[in-house]
Scaffold this active site. Structure first.
Site, PDB file in Angstrom:
ATOM      1  N   LYS A  84       0.834  -1.208   0.000  1.00 22.48           N
ATOM      2  CA  LYS A  84       0.000   0.000   0.000  1.00 22.48           C
ATOM      3  C   LYS A  84       0.864   1.251   0.000  1.00 22.48           C
ATOM      4  O   LYS A  84       0.526   2.260  -0.628  1.00 22.48           O
ATOM      5  CB  LYS A  84      -0.946   0.012   1.193  1.00 22.48           C
ATOM      6  CG  LYS A  84      -1.914   1.194   1.164  1.00 22.48           C
ATOM      7  CD  LYS A  84      -2.933   1.137   2.279  1.00 22.48           C
ATOM      8  CE  LYS A  84      -3.880   2.322   2.218  1.00 22.48           C
ATOM      9  NZ  LYS A  84      -4.889   2.284   3.305  1.00 22.48           N
ATOM     10  N   CYS A 182      -3.315 -11.348   3.800  1.00 30.18           N
ATOM     11  CA  CYS A 182      -2.452 -10.264   4.249  1.00 30.18           C
ATOM     12  C   CYS A 182      -2.295 -10.358   5.762  1.00 30.18           C
ATOM     13  O   CYS A 182      -3.286 -10.487   6.487  1.00 30.18           O
ATOM     14  CB  CYS A 182      -3.058  -8.918   3.844  1.00 30.18           C
ATOM     15  SG  CYS A 182      -2.188  -7.500   4.565  1.00 30.18           S
ATOM     16  N   ASP A 189      -5.100 -12.999  -0.649  1.00 32.63           N
ATOM     17  CA  ASP A 189      -4.135 -12.890  -1.736  1.00 32.63           C
ATOM     18  C   ASP A 189      -4.202 -14.185  -2.543  1.00 32.63           C
ATOM     19  O   ASP A 189      -4.019 -15.273  -1.985  1.00 32.63           O
ATOM     20  CB  ASP A 189      -2.712 -12.686  -1.194  1.00 32.63           C
ATOM     21  CG  ASP A 189      -2.547 -11.368  -0.456  1.00 32.63           C
ATOM     22  OD1 ASP A 189      -3.077 -10.358  -0.941  1.00 32.63           O
ATOM     23  OD2 ASP A 189      -1.892 -11.356   0.599  1.00 32.63           O
ATOM     24  N   HIS A 221       3.489 -12.102   0.433  1.00 35.27           N
ATOM     25  CA  HIS A 221       3.711 -12.930  -0.749  1.00 35.27           C
ATOM     26  C   HIS A 221       5.115 -13.534  -0.755  1.00 35.27           C
ATOM     27  O   HIS A 221       5.296 -14.740  -0.988  1.00 35.27           O
ATOM     28  CB  HIS A 221       3.565 -12.098  -2.035  1.00 35.27           C
ATOM     29  CG  HIS A 221       2.255 -11.402  -2.205  1.00 35.27           C
ATOM     30  ND1 HIS A 221       1.760 -10.486  -1.308  1.00 35.27           N
ATOM     31  CD2 HIS A 221       1.343 -11.461  -3.207  1.00 35.27           C
ATOM     32  CE1 HIS A 221       0.600 -10.026  -1.739  1.00 35.27           C
ATOM     33  NE2 HIS A 221       0.329 -10.591  -2.884  1.00 35.27           N
ATOM     34  N   GLY A 251      -4.930  -3.121  -5.872  1.00 37.61           N
ATOM     35  CA  GLY A 251      -4.486  -1.737  -5.797  1.00 37.61           C
ATOM     36  C   GLY A 251      -3.599  -1.322  -6.959  1.00 37.61           C
ATOM     37  O   GLY A 251      -2.714  -0.485  -6.801  1.00 37.61           O
TER      38      GLY A 251
END
Length: 275
Positions: A84, A182, A189, A221, A251
């Site tokens: 983010k 997350c 994810d 990840h 995003g």
């Protein structure tokens, strides 16, 4: 080093109108790696491919420009960059003016390399270019349709993994069933994963159960891929191994970690039909 709980993850933020490299939020890889028994001498090499689809800036005459950005963060870098914060950072370019694309790229390289703690490469492709990556399927044998019962969805179960020491294999296996969450927001994810190996033949049913056991696991990840790599090394003893995960976009970003035994070449950065 700051922790994920202090990042902009899961928090309301204001999108400023000024270029701001301080928005980048590095997170040390060391904590997740220490949980896997890893230190400075890594048993793998690799790279994290980031694809950014929401990059815009102003040219020297004040006209908006857009491009797709490919970022390559080496696996040896001490830090990852929280996603983010990267989105916010890239968004801060919207009203920033650059004389040309080379100047923009140089600024991106400088800022991202500083945050990662190692050189990050940046390739910018104009949105109208014919060189934008075409959709490709991951090469390999799909294991998702195996007729097996599954009842465990977390935490990851490396004991599901096994191999046949009497049978040698050199093959590529693919699954689209990798899912994790997350570690801060709990958002899902989703990923496709490609496993390329040589050595004792890996039991496909156990591999599929193992990958599905990430379904309720919370981690970044990059850490998930490194855990998969280490579990395969420890439980299946391949002589050569590469693990490549292609995560779906969130995003305006997709993150695609690749880890491999030393000496194996880096893969391309194909866009899959889920991305």
């Amino acid at each position: 080093m700051t922790s994920p709980e202090l990042s902009p993850l899961g928090k309301a933020v204001e999108y400023g109108g000024d270029y701001d490299p301080s928005l980048l939020f590095p997170i040390a890889r060391a904590q997740s790696r220490s949980a896997l028994g890893l230190g400075d001498d890594l048993p793998f090499g690799g790279v994290d491919f980031w694809n950014a689809y929401e990059l815009s800036w102003l040219d020297g005459r004040g006209k908006p420009r857009v491009a797709l950005a490919e970022l390559r963060v080496p696996a040896t870098s001490p830090n990852i960059v929280e996603s983010k914060s990267l989105k916010l950072y890239l968004g801060s370019y919207a009203m920033a003016r650059f004389a040309d694309t080379d100047a923009l790229r140089a600024q991106l390289v400088a800022d991202l390399s500083a945050a990662a703690g190692a050189p990050v490469s940046v390739v910018l492709t104009p949105a109208g270019s014919n060189n934008v990556a075409l959709i490709e399927n991951l090469e390999g044998d799909l294991i998702d349709d195996l007729p097996i019962e599954i009842s465990h969805y977390g935490p990851p179960r490396p004991d599901f993994l096994s191999s046949d020491s009497e049978t040698r294999a050199d093959e590529v296996l693919v699954s689209h069933l990798l899912k994790s969450n997350c570690p801060v927001t709990g958002q899902p994810d989703w990923a496709s994963v490609q496993i390329r190996y040589a050595g004792p033949r890996i039991a496909r049913d156990g591999l599929l159960r193992y990958l599905v056991s990430y379904r309720q696991h919370s981690d970044f990840h990059e850490s998930c891929v490194e855990r998969i790599f280490m579990d395969l090394i420890q439980h299946c003893a391949p002589t050569r191994l590469a693990v490549y995960a292609r995560y779906t976009r969130r995003g305006g970003l997709d993150i695609n970690p690749f880890r491999a035994t030393p000496g194996l070449p880096l893969p391309g950065n194909p866009r899959t039909n889920r991305q």
